[in-house]
Design a protein around this motif. Structure first.
Motif, PDB file in Angstrom:
ATOM      1  N   THR A  92       0.833  -1.204   0.000  1.00 17.81           N
ATOM      2  CA  THR A  92       0.000   0.000   0.000  1.00 17.81           C
ATOM      3  C   THR A  92       0.870   1.257   0.000  1.00 17.81           C
ATOM      4  O   THR A  92       2.059   1.201   0.326  1.00 17.81           O
ATOM      5  N   PRO A  93       0.297   2.418  -0.342  1.00 19.19           N
ATOM      6  CA  PRO A  93       1.073   3.670  -0.304  1.00 19.19           C
ATOM      7  C   PRO A  93       1.663   3.955   1.071  1.00 19.19           C
ATOM      8  O   PRO A  93       2.807   4.414   1.175  1.00 19.19           O
ATOM      9  N   LEU A  94       0.901   3.697   2.133  1.00 22.57           N
ATOM     10  CA  LEU A  94       1.413   3.941   3.482  1.00 22.57           C
ATOM     11  C   LEU A  94       2.619   3.052   3.780  1.00 22.57           C
ATOM     12  O   LEU A  94       3.623   3.521   4.330  1.00 22.57           O
ATOM     13  N   ALA A  95       2.539   1.784   3.402  1.00 21.65           N
ATOM     14  CA  ALA A  95       3.664   0.876   3.645  1.00 21.65           C
ATOM     15  C   ALA A  95       4.895   1.331   2.869  1.00 21.65           C
ATOM     16  O   ALA A  95       6.012   1.336   3.398  1.00 21.65           O
ATOM     17  N   ARG A  96       4.704   1.727   1.614  1.00 24.08           N
ATOM     18  CA  ARG A  96       5.850   2.158   0.805  1.00 24.08           C
ATOM     19  C   ARG A  96       6.486   3.425   1.363  1.00 24.08           C
ATOM     20  O   ARG A  96       7.713   3.570   1.375  1.00 24.08           O
ATOM     21  N   LYS A  97       5.659   4.349   1.850  1.00 26.79           N
ATOM     22  CA  LYS A  97       6.197   5.560   2.453  1.00 26.79           C
ATOM     23  C   LYS A  97       6.995   5.220   3.722  1.00 26.79           C
ATOM     24  O   LYS A  97       8.095   5.736   3.950  1.00 26.79           O
ATOM     25  N   THR A  98       6.442   4.325   4.540  1.00 23.11           N
ATOM     26  CA  THR A  98       7.126   3.934   5.782  1.00 23.11           C
ATOM     27  C   THR A  98       8.444   3.243   5.486  1.00 23.11           C
ATOM     28  O   THR A  98       9.461   3.508   6.149  1.00 23.11           O
ATOM     29  N   LEU A  99       8.457   2.369   4.502  1.00 24.44           N
ATOM     30  CA  LEU A  99       9.701   1.673   4.137  1.00 24.44           C
ATOM     31  C   LEU A  99      10.761   2.669   3.699  1.00 24.44           C
ATOM     32  O   LEU A  99      11.945   2.531   4.042  1.00 24.44           O
ATOM     33  N   SER A 100      10.360   3.683   2.962  1.00 23.13           N
ATOM     34  CA  SER A 100      11.311   4.697   2.517  1.00 23.13           C
ATOM     35  C   SER A 100      11.916   5.445   3.705  1.00 23.13           C
ATOM     36  O   SER A 100      13.137   5.647   3.780  1.00 23.13           O
ATOM     37  N   ASN A 261      10.019 -12.243  -5.443  1.00 20.93           N
ATOM     38  CA  ASN A 261       9.500 -12.609  -4.125  1.00 20.93           C
ATOM     39  C   ASN A 261      10.255 -11.931  -2.986  1.00 20.93           C
ATOM     40  O   ASN A 261      10.121 -12.322  -1.835  1.00 20.93           O
ATOM     41  N   PHE A 262      11.058 -10.903  -3.292  1.00 22.74           N
ATOM     42  CA  PHE A 262      11.782 -10.187  -2.230  1.00 22.74           C
ATOM     43  C   PHE A 262      10.790  -9.513  -1.287  1.00 22.74           C
ATOM     44  O   PHE A 262       9.817  -8.900  -1.721  1.00 22.74           O
ATOM     45  N   LEU A 263      11.046  -9.631   0.001  1.00 19.69           N
ATOM     46  CA  LEU A 263      10.194  -9.032   1.027  1.00 19.69           C
ATOM     47  C   LEU A 263      11.063  -8.154   1.911  1.00 19.69           C
ATOM     48  O   LEU A 263      12.075  -8.611   2.448  1.00 19.69           O
ATOM     49  N   HIS A 264      10.697  -6.904   2.044  1.00 18.03           N
ATOM     50  CA  HIS A 264      11.487  -5.982   2.868  1.00 18.03           C
ATOM     51  C   HIS A 264      11.533  -6.490   4.306  1.00 18.03           C
ATOM     52  O   HIS A 264      10.519  -6.975   4.833  1.00 18.03           O
ATOM     53  N   PRO A 265      12.696  -6.384   4.973  1.00 20.33           N
ATOM     54  CA  PRO A 265      12.800  -6.886   6.356  1.00 20.33           C
ATOM     55  C   PRO A 265      11.754  -6.314   7.306  1.00 20.33           C
ATOM     56  O   PRO A 265      11.298  -7.018   8.208  1.00 20.33           O
ATOM     57  N   MET A 266      11.351  -5.059   7.114  1.00 21.89           N
ATOM     58  CA  MET A 266      10.370  -4.492   8.032  1.00 21.89           C
ATOM     59  C   MET A 266       9.013  -5.177   7.891  1.00 21.89           C
ATOM     60  O   MET A 266       8.328  -5.421   8.889  1.00 21.89           O
ATOM     61  N   ILE A 267       8.613  -5.489   6.654  1.00 30.03           N
ATOM     62  CA  ILE A 267       7.351  -6.200   6.450  1.00 30.03           C
ATOM     63  C   ILE A 267       7.438  -7.583   7.081  1.00 30.03           C
ATOM     64  O   ILE A 267       6.485  -8.065   7.712  1.00 30.03           O
ATOM     65  N   LYS A 268       8.585  -8.216   6.947  1.00 33.52           N
ATOM     66  CA  LYS A 268       8.767  -9.541   7.530  1.00 33.52           C
ATOM     67  C   LYS A 268       8.768  -9.456   9.058  1.00 33.52           C
ATOM     68  O   LYS A 268       8.204 -10.315   9.742  1.00 33.52           O
ATOM     69  N   ALA A 269       9.366  -8.406   9.606  1.00 32.00           N
ATOM     70  CA  ALA A 269       9.395  -8.225  11.063  1.00 32.00           C
ATOM     71  C   ALA A 269       7.991  -8.003  11.615  1.00 32.00           C
ATOM     72  O   ALA A 269       7.625  -8.546  12.671  1.00 32.00           O
ATOM     73  N   ILE A 270       7.172  -7.203  10.914  1.00 34.70           N
ATOM     74  CA  ILE A 270       5.796  -6.971  11.348  1.00 34.70           C
ATOM     75  C   ILE A 270       4.996  -8.272  11.267  1.00 34.70           C
ATOM     76  O   ILE A 270       4.171  -8.565  12.141  1.00 34.70           O
ATOM     77  N   VAL A 346       2.186   3.412  12.917  1.00 33.08           N
ATOM     78  CA  VAL A 346       2.854   3.608  14.207  1.00 33.08           C
ATOM     79  C   VAL A 346       4.360   3.805  14.006  1.00 33.08           C
ATOM     80  O   VAL A 346       4.969   4.717  14.579  1.00 33.08           O
ATOM     81  N   ILE A 347       4.950   2.945  13.194  1.00 35.90           N
ATOM     82  CA  ILE A 347       6.398   3.018  12.954  1.00 35.90           C
ATOM     83  C   ILE A 347       6.760   4.347  12.298  1.00 35.90           C
ATOM     84  O   ILE A 347       7.760   4.980  12.656  1.00 35.90           O
ATOM     85  N   LEU A 348       5.946   4.790  11.341  1.00 38.08           N
ATOM     86  CA  LEU A 348       6.218   6.056  10.660  1.00 38.08           C
ATOM     87  C   LEU A 348       6.260   7.208  11.656  1.00 38.08           C
ATOM     88  O   LEU A 348       7.193   8.028  11.651  1.00 38.08           O
ATOM     89  N   ARG A 349       5.275   7.270  12.545  1.00 40.94           N
ATOM     90  CA  ARG A 349       5.253   8.339  13.546  1.00 40.94           C
ATOM     91  C   ARG A 349       6.416   8.217  14.522  1.00 40.94           C
ATOM     92  O   ARG A 349       7.007   9.220  14.926  1.00 40.94           O
ATOM     93  N   ALA A 350       6.765   6.984  14.889  1.00 41.33           N
ATOM     94  CA  ALA A 350       7.871   6.777  15.831  1.00 41.33           C
ATOM     95  C   ALA A 350       9.201   7.195  15.229  1.00 41.33           C
ATOM     96  O   ALA A 350      10.030   7.829  15.896  1.00 41.33           O
TER      97      ALA A 350
END
Length: 373
Positions: A92-100, A261-270, A346-350
């Motif tokens: 989603t756009p929110l996830a992509r923004k947070t990953l950046s 099939n690459f998955l960003h570590p943050m998505i995997k951690a969540i 939550v992570i984005l704000r933190a």
């Protein structure tokens, strides 16, 4: 030029339904819903979307269109529960923004640069230790600890022995966070999950928590504030095997970033955070272990700044939304996108809060003409 295959003449029964009265007259309205997100780019559950659809549309058909669009974009994550269901995820756009933001501001390299800019003169390490304490305290308060932040910080700074069960909970979380950092290069295993629990809860109330021991029956449930059961974990039979399966998924090599099939570590951690909470392997303390494992995985992948980013501080202020993100996932065929979306917010704000603390300290130093050491 190679021509596409000839049509068989058969249509999708789903779209065939839309071509019939009374839906045919509202076909444009229906087809406008064939997308995974709402008009504001949000990934909403059925209970929220059904109030946003135009009057007169069939709610079940509207939802089927949304689900069809989502299914086309699903990324399969991991098998969960018993019987097995595949957890899946839509980017989603929110996830992509947070990953950046996470990639730019929380890597080990970014933290080293921030430290070099401020230097020892600013006592940056003192500030960072203060942030470590925030996570331990907030995670405990999220689980019901009644101690105040001021008293808890005083206990941790002076390393005095805890005097109450609530203070022991805070101290346990503090030790668990440090343990997650120390063990960041170890592979995940059933034994490590049990050990993180033992470190976090031992000495609080051993009879209640059974430190480092998995639940032995199916009596463990999750209840809301009114005492209603809102989650019944998968059966205890096969629990250890499922945790081993989860560990195997976590320990898989990341592969090339160019892989499909690459998955960003943050998505995997969540997702690890969600999976532990979903399994609820312990009698008590599951939320603390799930959050500690999120941090552990971020540490493992060289996002060292997360040692000083307190996500529980924000979760504590939105416990209902935190709980609902679990419930929406479970209600919608184990679609963790709801949980991932909430955690990303939550992570984005933190992370933004963490960088603002750094920039304020740096500006204060420049205003006082201090230079980095």
């Amino acid at each position: 030029m190679k021509k596409p295959p000839a049509s068989t003449g058969r249509t999708d029964p789903f779209f065939d339904l839309l071509a019939r009265p009374p839906h045919k007259q509202r076909l444009p309205d229906y087809l406008a819903l064939l997308k995974p997100l709402d008009d504001q780019g949000r990934y909403l559950p059925f209970e929220a979307l059904r109030y946003r659809w135009a009057a007169g549309l069939d709610a079940n058909l509207c939802w089927a269109l949304v689900k069809k669009a989502r299914a086309a974009q699903y990324i399969h994550l991991l098998p969960l529960g018993e019987p097995v269901q595949w957890g899946k995820y839509v980017s989603t756009p929110l996830a992509r923004k947070t990953l950046s933001v996470v990639d730019r501001h929380t890597s080990t390299a970014a933290l080293e640069y921030m430290t070099s800019q401020i230097g020892e003169r600013a006592h940056f390490s003192y500030l960072l230790n203060d942030l470590i304490e925030d996570e331990a305290i907030a995670s405990s308060q999220l689980e019901g600890a009644a101690t105040t932040t001021r008293v808890a910080k005083d206990m941790l700074k002076h390393q005095r022995q805890p005097r109450t069960p609530d203070e022991r909970m805070v101290m346990g979380n503090y030790r668990m966070m440090n343990f997650a950092w120390e063990k960041r290069y170890e592979p995940l295993s059933v034994e490590l999950i049990a050990e993180i629990h033992r470190v976090g809860v031992e000495g609080i109330d051993d009879e209640q928590y059974s430190p480092g021991m998995f639940r032995t029956n199916d009596e463990v449930v999750v209840q809301d504030g009114a005492g209603n059961t809102v989650h019944r974990p998968p059966p205890v039979t096969g629990l250890v095997l499922r945790l081993a399966r989860l560990s195997g998924w976590i320990n898989q090599p990341d592969g090339s970033i160019l892989d499909n099939n690459f998955l960003h570590p943050m998505i995997k951690a969540i997702t690890l955070h969600f999976a532990l909470g979903f399994e609820h392997p312990f009698r008590d303390g599951n939320g603390r272990v799930a959050r500690a494992l999120f941090y552990w995985f971020m540490f493992k992948h060289e996002f060292a700044a997360f040692r000083y980013i307190a996500i529980s501080l924000l979760l504590r202020n939105a416990p209902v939304k935190y709980g609902r993100s679990y419930l929406h996932t479970e209600a919608d065929e184990l679609d963790p996108t709801y949980f991932i979306e909430f955690q990303c917010s939550v992570i984005l704000r933190a992370v933004v809060g963490f960088t603002e603390v750094y920039r304020k300290r740096l500006n204060d130093l420049r205003a006082n003409h201090f230079a980095p050491v």
